[in-house]
Design an enzyme around this catalytic site. Structure first.
Site, mmCIF file in Angstrom:
data_model
loop_
_atom_site.group_PDB
_atom_site.id
_atom_site.type_symbol
_atom_site.label_atom_id
_atom_site.label_comp_id
_atom_site.label_asym_id
_atom_site.label_seq_id
_atom_site.Cartn_x
_atom_site.Cartn_y
_atom_site.Cartn_z
ATOM 1 N N ASP A 155 67.334 41.354 -9.186
ATOM 2 C CA ASP A 155 66.666 41.960 -10.417
ATOM 3 C C ASP A 155 66.390 40.741 -11.378
ATOM 4 O O ASP A 155 67.221 40.247 -12.037
ATOM 5 C CB ASP A 155 67.615 43.063 -11.112
ATOM 6 C CG ASP A 155 67.505 44.357 -10.097
ATOM 7 O OD1 ASP A 155 66.418 44.784 -10.020
ATOM 8 O OD2 ASP A 155 68.646 44.730 -9.926
ATOM 9 N N ASP A 158 52.460 84.896 -21.787
ATOM 10 C CA ASP A 158 51.907 86.189 -21.409
ATOM 11 C C ASP A 158 53.315 87.064 -21.473
ATOM 12 O O ASP A 158 53.064 88.342 -21.344
ATOM 13 C CB ASP A 158 51.112 86.158 -20.174
ATOM 14 C CG ASP A 158 49.781 85.744 -20.309
ATOM 15 O OD1 ASP A 158 49.401 85.751 -21.367
ATOM 16 O OD2 ASP A 158 49.394 85.868 -19.235
ATOM 17 N N ASP A 160 39.799 91.184 -26.177
ATOM 18 C CA ASP A 160 40.258 90.387 -25.219
ATOM 19 C C ASP A 160 39.104 90.366 -24.286
ATOM 20 O O ASP A 160 37.872 90.803 -24.234
ATOM 21 C CB ASP A 160 41.520 90.468 -24.992
ATOM 22 C CG ASP A 160 42.258 89.306 -24.605
ATOM 23 O OD1 ASP A 160 42.166 88.939 -23.136
ATOM 24 O OD2 ASP A 160 43.054 88.535 -25.138
ATOM 25 N N ASP A 161 39.547 89.927 -22.788
ATOM 26 C CA ASP A 161 38.829 89.796 -21.678
ATOM 27 C C ASP A 161 38.130 91.291 -21.498
ATOM 28 O O ASP A 161 38.653 92.322 -21.792
ATOM 29 C CB ASP A 161 39.665 89.589 -20.615
ATOM 30 C CG ASP A 161 39.168 89.068 -19.356
ATOM 31 O OD1 ASP A 161 37.707 89.186 -19.347
ATOM 32 O OD2 ASP A 161 39.986 88.603 -18.374
ATOM 33 N N ASN A 185 42.808 80.185 -16.768
ATOM 34 C CA ASN A 185 43.703 80.986 -15.969
ATOM 35 C C ASN A 185 43.934 80.415 -14.795
ATOM 36 O O ASN A 185 44.417 81.217 -13.872
ATOM 37 C CB ASN A 185 43.472 82.358 -15.945
ATOM 38 C CG ASN A 185 43.763 83.091 -17.422
ATOM 39 O OD1 ASN A 185 44.894 83.027 -17.488
ATOM 40 N ND2 ASN A 185 42.601 83.591 -17.906
ATOM 41 N N ASP A 191 40.676 80.952 -23.230
ATOM 42 C CA ASP A 191 41.713 81.061 -21.871
ATOM 43 C C ASP A 191 41.435 79.984 -20.945
ATOM 44 O O ASP A 191 40.114 79.467 -20.751
ATOM 45 C CB ASP A 191 41.695 82.452 -21.573
ATOM 46 C CG ASP A 191 42.993 83.053 -21.246
ATOM 47 O OD1 ASP A 191 43.848 81.913 -20.689
ATOM 48 O OD2 ASP A 191 43.214 84.009 -20.975
HETATM 49 C C1 DGJ Z 1 45.514 85.567 -19.889
HETATM 50 C C2 DGJ Z 1 45.954 85.590 -21.198
HETATM 51 O O1 DGJ Z 1 47.135 85.002 -21.535
HETATM 52 C C3 DGJ Z 1 46.220 86.999 -21.840
HETATM 53 O O2 DGJ Z 1 46.574 87.296 -22.932
HETATM 54 C C4 DGJ Z 1 44.840 87.565 -21.591
HETATM 55 O O3 DGJ Z 1 43.909 87.109 -22.515
HETATM 56 C C5 DGJ Z 1 44.290 87.687 -20.146
HETATM 57 N N1 DGJ Z 1 44.310 86.125 -19.762
HETATM 58 C C6 DGJ Z 1 42.847 87.986 -20.081
HETATM 59 O O4 DGJ Z 1 42.420 88.081 -18.691
#
Ligand code: DGJ
Length: 741
Positions: A81, A551, A369-370, A483, A481
């Site tokens: 080393d 979530d 939301d969605d 995902n 978001d």
């Molecule tokens: C994932 C998010 O963490 C949720 O709170 C929600 O907004 C869904 N997506 C909607 O598709």
């Protein structure tokens, strides 16, 4: 031997809070030692006899008069080393038999891969230094940036790598910074998880070898978070030395904690070298993200209180704050979010019914939301088509937004700008816009693909539609978001050797879009959500006002998640919704007041199907929202004490927060499941003014009969707060406030 400091420069950074004292930064030109002081810490490094920039000291603050001799390299250890691998450099290049993690590794056009960075020059900047290193032969220049925040002593470090030569080279690996601690016994703390199970605190002894914490996913990730804390010896929640750090990067990242062959510890973090490759053409440079580091002599609690203060005062945007230099942004509006009530089945009538109920509860912000756009009936279609769905909202969003405003709330909207469903008009028009390797299978997750934000045309499209939505509608808030993670990070518009820069350019584009949106719509607030807590880091936090931690809204699970979250991040950004029981994740039955108190430890929201709530449920939540608002600033921006941790299956847990002038405190106590008749432990409060007198009031639940209504801070801290004898059973919760008389 001790040399006088030849220059002491005290400069005020424009970006720091007005109240903060500037930090002294000194350079001893004889010993070639740099020193930066801030808060309770000092950071010292210097140029050793070989010309390398070497770490010297990081720890408790030293006296002004203290000084250091020139950095002494470590000796070689037999013939295996070398001194080079044993000496902790501030930013070490890979070469000369380095076996530890390099900060920088490059491949030159001729195949040479040896890099030795030596000190060249430095300049003093506000609260810190810029130190220039250069390879011993080739025109690779690295400027190391150091700035300390004078109140908390948190140091920001980053590097700019430059090619001042005539030929391109490839950066194979680039850290933001490396931190070093001398040989000793340390416990490493880090956060891991999965979807719906984020923020697990791991604590383990540091042993020989490396512990790698990372994301290879293109974004921060649920599975590990770019934060660490190293505790010395017997340090615990409130005592002992802790060194901590957090990386400000929302793309693939890596932090390597290594104990070397001589038992010293190094922590190196930055871009994840996995699948990395950034070609630097002549005249070009690459800037790394910042790696923040701090020191506390008051255990993990002290470390997180410093981080919380720093994030509130210096990282988060100031939307709605009274001044640009206010100590913290304004507390979050109490929100209602439609997701768990309606999922994709949103329409004008249904949302208005929810909004009327939300307003009656005292909610400040209604978030749809969605499900509101394109042909979005479920998660198979619609992402990418950001027009209002005419079947669900025949007259556009205006009637709903007007109604929400009429009810005294502002309006927020869910978006997932970086994604596209193959079943969308956008994808049919631009299949080439997604990240993919042409001719190879392309993995869909949640039926969606990722738009390559690194492409200028995609960036312009995303910025354009978001700008249009915000210009055409009176929207106060976006829930942003994200995902899925990356699977095929191809970018075939670029020459093959350049394609890996997607890891850097994508994240930079994301930041550009966010900052441009904020510039154009300065009142709009944004939440970072990635299917829960998949994108929470100090990089994204410069552009968003809050985050969605998980979530999983089961209020019992949230106790451990929130506990884990607060080691690294302030409760100010920790959104916490109350949802219906039993919650789908665990099917646990809990009371509404238990759920409320669990959520009231962060930034409160309601996410339940409130049109089905009975009058007594409405009344309870209305009362608790009103009580919450009176202590919210203390809870989310005060000093947090994790009095009893919910970790390791604890029967009990408790938190306490104290505001900055010690005039108010809030206490939360939870029982998971009373066992063998054990009563709740006496809560010895912390952080109060011992001499002041505080009045205790209940938010929910009772203190033990005979508890004085008023008593000194010393009494609450030494004698402590006792719960009522009947505070027993399963999933019980109580909350109190103390106000200075
Ligand atoms: C994932 C998010 O963490 C949720 O709170 C929600 O907004 C869904 N997506 C909607 O598709």
């Amino acid at each position: 031997m001790l040399k006088a400091f030849t220059s002491t420069l005290v400069l005020l950074a424009a970006s720091i809070a007005a109240a903060a004292q500037p930090a002294p930064v000194t350079f001893d030109s004889t010993a070639k030692v740099f020193r930066i002081d801030g808060g309770g810490s000092s950071y010292v490094f210097g140029v050793n006899a070989r010309g390398e920039l070497q770490q010297i000291y990081w720890g408790g603050r030293l006296a002004k008069t203290d000084s250091f001799p020139q950095a002494r390299t470590m000796p070689e250890w037999a013939s295996f080393d070398s001194s080079y691998t044993n000496t902790p450099e501030e930013y070490v290049g890979w070469g000369s038999g380095l076996y530890m993690e390099p900060a920088l590794k490059v491949t030159f056009a001729d195949g040479n891969r040896d890099l030795e960075l030596h000190y060249l020059s430095h300049t003093t900047v506000a609260n810190g230094f810029d130190v220039v290193l250069k390879d011993i032969g080739r025109p690779v220049y690295v400027t190391l940036h150091y700035t300390i925040e004078p109140e908390t002593g948190i140091l920001a470090r980053s590097a700019t790598i430059e090619n001042r030569g005539a030929t391109a080279f490839t950066i194979d690996q680039a850290a933001a910074a490396a931190w070093a601690l001398p040989a000793g016994h340390y416990t490493l703390n880090y956060l891991t998880g999965r979807w719906a199970g984020e923020w697990t605190l791991n604590q383990e002894a540091v042993h020989a070898g490396a512990r790698v914490i990372e994301s290879r996913r293109g974004s921060t990730g649920h599975q590990a978070n770019p934060w660490f804390a190293l505790q010395a010896g017997a340090s615990d929640e409130e005592h002992g030395e802790v060194w901590f750090g957090a990386l400000a990067w929302s793309g693939s990242w890596r932090i390597t904690v290594e104990q070397d062959q001589l038992d010293a510890v190094r922590v190196t973090g930055g871009f994840n070298p996995f699948d990395f490759g950034f070609v630097l053409h002549p005249g070009e440079s690459l800037e790394t993200p910042a790696f923040y580091g701090g020191y506390s002599a008051h255990g993990l609690g002290g470390a997180s209180r410093l981080l919380h203060r720093f994030e509130n005062a210096h990282i988060l945007p100031r939307t709605g704050a009274k001044t640009e230099t206010a100590a913290a942004p304004r507390p979050r509006p109490v929100i209602y979010n439609s997701w768990e009530a309606t999922e994709f089945r949103v329409d004008e009538g249904g949302q208005i019914a929810l909004a009327e109920r939300a307003a009656a509860l005292g909610v400040d912000r209604f978030v749809m939301d969605d499900g509101w756009f394109g042909q979005r009936k479920d998660d198979h279609a619609g992402l990418g088509d950001w027009y209002v769905n005419k079947e669900k909202f025949p007259n556009g969003l205006k009637p709903l937004i007007d109604k929400v405003h009429g009810l005294g709330m502002d309006f927020g909207l869910w978006v997932e700008p970086e994604m596209v469903n193959p079943d969308s008009d956008l994808y049919r028009k631009h299949p080439e816009w997604v990240l993919s390797f042409p001719g190879r299978p392309r993995m869909e997750q949640r039926n969606q693909l990722i738009l390559n934000l690194a492409r200028p045309d995609v960036r312009a499209y995303v910025l354009g539609f978001l700008d249009k939505i915000l210009t055409e509608n009176d929207i106060a808030f976006l829930k942003w978001d994200y995902n899925r993670n990356w699977s095929e990070p191809g970018w075939d518009q670029l020459p093959p050797v350049e394609q890996k820069r997607v890891y850097v350019d994508y994240t930079r584009s994301l930041y550009t879009i966010l900052s441009e949106l904020r510039r154009k719509h300065p009142k709009v607030e944004i939440e970072s959500c990635s299917g829960g807590g998949g994108r929470v880091d100090l990089g994204i936090l410069r552009y968003v006002d809050e985050v969605w931690p998980s979530d999983n809204t089961d209020p019992f699970d949230r106790l451990t998640q929130q506990d884990g979250f607060t080691y690294a991040y302030t409760p100010q950004i920790m959104m916490a919704w109350v949802t219906d029981s039993p919650h789908g994740i665990n099917r646990r039955i809990n009371s509404l007041s238990y759920a409320m108190l669990s959520s009231m430890q962060g930034s409160l929201g309601i996410g339940a199907n409130i049109v089905a709530w009975k009058p007594d449920e409405m009344a309870l939540v209305k009362r608790l929202i009103a009580a919450y608002k009176q202590v919210q600033a203390t809870i989310v921006q005060g000093d947090l004490y994790r009095l009893i941790s919910p970790l390791n299956g604890s029967e009990f847990s408790a938190t306490q927060t104290v505001n900055s002038d010690k005039s108010q405190s809030a206490v939360f106590a939870f029982i998971h499941s009373t066992q063998e008749g054990r009563g709740f432990p006496i809560l010895k409060l912390k952080g109060l003014d011992a001499k002041a007198v505080y009045t205790l009031s209940s938010i929910e639940g009772k203190a033990r009969a005979g508890t004085p209504e008023t008593a000194s801070g010393a009494w609450w801290m030494n004698h402590g707060l006792e719960m009522d004898d009947d505070f027993r059973g399963d999933l019980q919760a109580a909350a109190f406030r103390l106000d200075r008389k």
